[in-house]
Design a protein around this motif. Structure first.
Motif, short mmCIF file in Angstrom:
data_model
loop_
_atom_site.label_atom_id
_atom_site.label_comp_id
_atom_site.label_asym_id
_atom_site.label_seq_id
_atom_site.Cartn_x
_atom_site.Cartn_y
_atom_site.Cartn_z
N PRO A 33 21.91 33.47 95.43
CA PRO A 33 21.55 35.03 95.87
C PRO A 33 21.06 35.48 94.60
O PRO A 33 21.87 35.03 93.44
CB PRO A 33 22.80 35.60 96.25
N GLU A 34 20.28 36.38 94.56
CA GLU A 34 19.98 37.46 93.27
C GLU A 34 20.75 38.65 93.27
O GLU A 34 20.80 39.33 94.50
CB GLU A 34 18.58 37.74 93.42
N PHE A 35 21.26 39.26 92.05
CA PHE A 35 22.09 40.19 92.19
C PHE A 35 21.37 41.18 91.06
O PHE A 35 20.60 40.53 89.87
CB PHE A 35 23.39 39.99 91.72
N ALA A 36 21.79 42.36 90.91
CA ALA A 36 21.30 43.33 89.92
C ALA A 36 21.92 42.89 88.58
O ALA A 36 23.02 42.39 88.69
CB ALA A 36 21.37 44.70 90.33
N THR A 37 21.51 43.15 87.55
CA THR A 37 22.01 42.66 86.04
C THR A 37 23.33 43.73 85.82
O THR A 37 24.26 42.77 85.12
CB THR A 37 21.08 42.97 84.90
N ASN A 38 23.57 44.58 86.56
CA ASN A 38 24.98 45.36 86.27
C ASN A 38 25.98 44.77 87.26
O ASN A 38 26.90 45.14 87.26
CB ASN A 38 24.57 46.80 86.31
N GLU A 39 25.39 43.63 88.13
CA GLU A 39 26.36 43.24 89.37
C GLU A 39 26.91 41.75 88.81
O GLU A 39 27.61 41.42 89.76
CB GLU A 39 25.83 43.26 90.54
N GLU A 40 26.39 41.28 87.84
CA GLU A 40 26.58 39.89 87.76
C GLU A 40 26.77 39.60 86.12
O GLU A 40 26.41 40.07 85.15
CB GLU A 40 25.26 38.98 87.79
N PHE A 41 28.19 39.02 86.13
CA PHE A 41 28.45 38.49 84.80
C PHE A 41 28.09 36.91 84.62
O PHE A 41 28.54 36.00 85.37
CB PHE A 41 30.21 38.56 84.90
N TYR A 42 27.25 36.76 83.69
CA TYR A 42 26.65 35.47 83.54
C TYR A 42 26.59 34.95 82.10
O TYR A 42 26.39 35.70 81.10
CB TYR A 42 25.01 35.69 84.04
N LEU A 43 27.18 34.03 81.81
CA LEU A 43 27.18 33.13 80.49
C LEU A 43 26.85 31.66 80.85
O LEU A 43 27.65 30.98 81.53
CB LEU A 43 28.47 33.32 79.82
N ASN A 44 25.96 31.18 80.41
CA ASN A 44 25.61 29.73 80.49
C ASN A 44 25.64 28.72 79.47
O ASN A 44 24.91 29.26 78.24
CB ASN A 44 24.23 29.50 81.04
N GLY A 45 26.05 27.63 79.49
CA GLY A 45 26.06 26.57 78.44
C GLY A 45 26.63 26.71 77.12
O GLY A 45 26.39 26.16 76.02
N HIS A 46 27.74 27.58 76.74
CA HIS A 46 28.41 27.78 75.45
C HIS A 46 29.55 26.74 75.25
O HIS A 46 29.87 26.67 74.30
CB HIS A 46 28.68 28.96 75.56
#
Length: 132
Positions: A33-46
Motif C-alpha cells: 500500500p502507498e501512504f502519505a509521507t507523514n503516515e509512514e516511518f521509513y528507513l531502508n538499508g542502514h
C-alpha cells in the motif's frame, strides 16, 4: 546531542520529523500500500541492528497518525524486530502495514510477532525468517 546513529536521524526524530519516504516504483505500488509521507516511518538499508531497534521503538510513540512502519535491511535480528513490533502494537491506532523484510528474524520470533500484530495479514505484515 547525538543527531545521527547508524543512519537513524535521531535529531530529526527528536524534533518530531519523520524520515523522508522515497517515491514508490511502479513495482512497489503493486506490492504494497502507498501512504502519505507523514503516515509512514521509513528507513531502508542502514543495518543498524538491535541497538537501532531500541531507538526506533523509543521514538515511535512521538508520531501520531502513523499508519505504516518500513524498516527493511536493518539487521534487526529477532531481538530488534520484536522490540519494534511490540512498540508498534502499543500504538494508539493499529498500524496498517509493517515491513521488516531482510532482517534475519528467527521463525520463532516471526510467530511471536504475528501474535503481537494479529490484525495484519501476510500482505500487510512483511517478515522473513532466517533462511526464508
Amino acid at each position: 546531542l547525538l543527531s545521527i546513529f547508524s543512519g537513524i536521524p535521531i535529531g530529526q526524530l527528536r524534533a518530531g520529523i519523520l524520515p523522508k519516504v522515497p517515491a514508490l516504483s511502479e513495482r512497489d505500488k503493486r506490492r504494497r500500500p502507498e501512504f502519505a509521507t507523514n503516515e509512514e516511518f521509513y528507513l531502508n538499508g542502514h543495518g543498524f541492528g538491535p541497538p537501532g531497534g531500541h531507538i526506533i521503538a523509543a521514538f515511535l510513540p512521538r508520531f501520531s497518525g502513523l499508519r505504516a512502519l518500513c524498516l527493511p535491511y536493518q539487521a534487526l535480528g529477532s531481538e530488534g524486530a520484536e522490540l519494534v513490533t511490540s512498540a508498534a502494537a502499543m500504538y494508539p491506532s493499529p498500524l496498517e502495514f509493517v515491513m521488516l523484510s531482510r532482517n534475519d528474524v528467527s521463525s520463532d520470533a516471526v510467530q511471536r510477532i504475528r501474535k503481537v500484530l494479529p490484525h495484519l495479514d501476510g500482505y500487510h505484515l512483511r517478515l522473513n525468517s532466517v533462511g526464508g
